[in-house]
Enzyme design. Structure first.
Site, PDB file in Angstrom:
ATOM      1  CG  ASP A  82      -3.733  -0.009  -2.624  1.00  0.00           C
ATOM      2  OD1 ASP A  82      -4.013   0.292  -1.447  1.00  0.00           O
ATOM      3  OD2 ASP A  82      -3.686   0.836  -3.537  1.00  0.00           O
TER       4      ASP A  82
ATOM      5  CG  ASP B 257      -6.958  10.985   4.187  1.00  0.00           C
ATOM      6  OD1 ASP B 257      -8.102  11.254   4.614  1.00  0.00           O
ATOM      7  OD2 ASP B 257      -6.516   9.819   4.161  1.00  0.00           O
TER       8      ASP B 257
ATOM      9  CG  HIS C  13      -4.205   3.124   0.464  1.00  0.00           C
ATOM     10  ND1 HIS C  13      -5.008   2.563  -0.503  1.00  0.00           N
ATOM     11  CD2 HIS C  13      -5.050   3.851   1.240  1.00  0.00           C
ATOM     12  CE1 HIS C  13      -6.264   2.930  -0.315  1.00  0.00           C
ATOM     13  NE2 HIS C  13      -6.304   3.704   0.741  1.00  0.00           N
TER      14      HIS C  13
ATOM     15  CD  GLU D 139      -3.415   5.102  -3.564  1.00  0.00           C
ATOM     16  OE1 GLU D 139      -3.316   3.975  -3.057  1.00  0.00           O
ATOM     17  OE2 GLU D 139      -4.497   5.550  -3.986  1.00  0.00           O
TER      18      GLU D 139
END
Length: 260
Positions: free
Chosen positions: A136, A67, A138, A143
């Site tokens: 979370d 990324d 991801h 996300e």
């Protein structure tokens, strides 16, 4: 999915580095997908040590990004291109021509995303993709509620992710709001996925990804779909796994010839 519980982050780094080294011994020009952040650093350090010791030749290896931030100027120390060059490419003694990643400074970001997705396929696909996991759940910058079939694209970061990444910037407001990330569908095309998680702060996310239902709410749960996915966790990150003892037993009984 194989889950390997190790004593600490350094042990995890050594285990994964040896798996990468074994891959390079069999396929010297393997395409290695790398993640950024503090979690994978022990992997890169252990692999670089093997290169320096001469136990593995990484000179033909290829490196690709998972990324990238959108909008950081070229050469910014916290752009993921800069981080990967600094923490992976240079320590392994590779040249910049061995590296490929998305263009976070492109005027046409969607076109840059599509170009990178195509470039990965044209390069023969990723042989081993190293992943981290967010608090979370991801992976990459996919996300919660990201499509499990998604391709490389632009994403908006959650407030939690920006807060988690603020430690790398002088001021929290400097953290970009947008990123380019390989999609979950893109990630799942890698031949081997290796997720490393360390620390108690990742325990809930690990448990939901490994033992919970397959759901876009926990993007890392998509690894349950992959035929060769390995999750390496230290004792702290494994604390909420209901099947922790089973995972320890199966790894202890694993034939040595299977590798990671």
């Amino acid at each position: 999915m194989e889950v390997v519980i190790v004593p600490d982050a350094m042990a995890g780094g050594e285990l994964i580095a040896e798996a990468v080294a074994a891959l390079l011994r069999g396929k010297p020009d393997a395409l290695l997908g790398v993640a950024t952040g503090s979690t994978p650093l022990p992997v890169y350090q252990a692999l670089a040590a093997r290169v320096r010791a001469g136990s593995v030749d990484a000179s033909r290896a290829r490196i690709c990004q998972l990324d990238e931030y959108v909008g950081l100027p070229a050469g910014h120390p916290e752009s993921y291109r800069s981080v990967v060059l600094r923490e992976v490419v240079e320590p392994l003694g590779l040249g910049a021509d061995s590296f490929m990643g998305p263009d976070g400074t492109a005027e046409d970001v969607p076109a840059a995303c599509a170009a990178y997705d195509s470039a990965l396929r044209e390069a023969g696909g990723v042989d081993l993709q190293l992943l981290g996991i967010g608090t979370d759940g991801h992976i990459g910058f996919n996300e919660p509620c990201s499509s499990l079939a998604s391709r490389t694209r632009i994403k908006t970061l959650t407030r939690q992710t920006r807060e988690d990444n603020a430690r790398f910037f002088e001021r929290p407001e400097e953290v970009p709001h947008h990123v380019i990330t390989q999609g979950i569908g893109t990630i799942l095309e890698a031949r081997h996925l290796v997720l490393l998680a360390t620390g108690a702060g990742k325990a809930d996310a690990v448990a939901r990804a490994v033992e919970g239902p397959l759901t876009a709410l926990v993007p890392a749960s998509a690894l349950q779909l992959h035929p060769h996915a390995t999750v390496v966790v230290d004792e702290a990150a494994a604390a909420q796994l209901a099947l922790a003892d089973y995972f320890r037993d199966t790894y202890a009984a694993k034939p040595h010839w299977q590798g990671l």
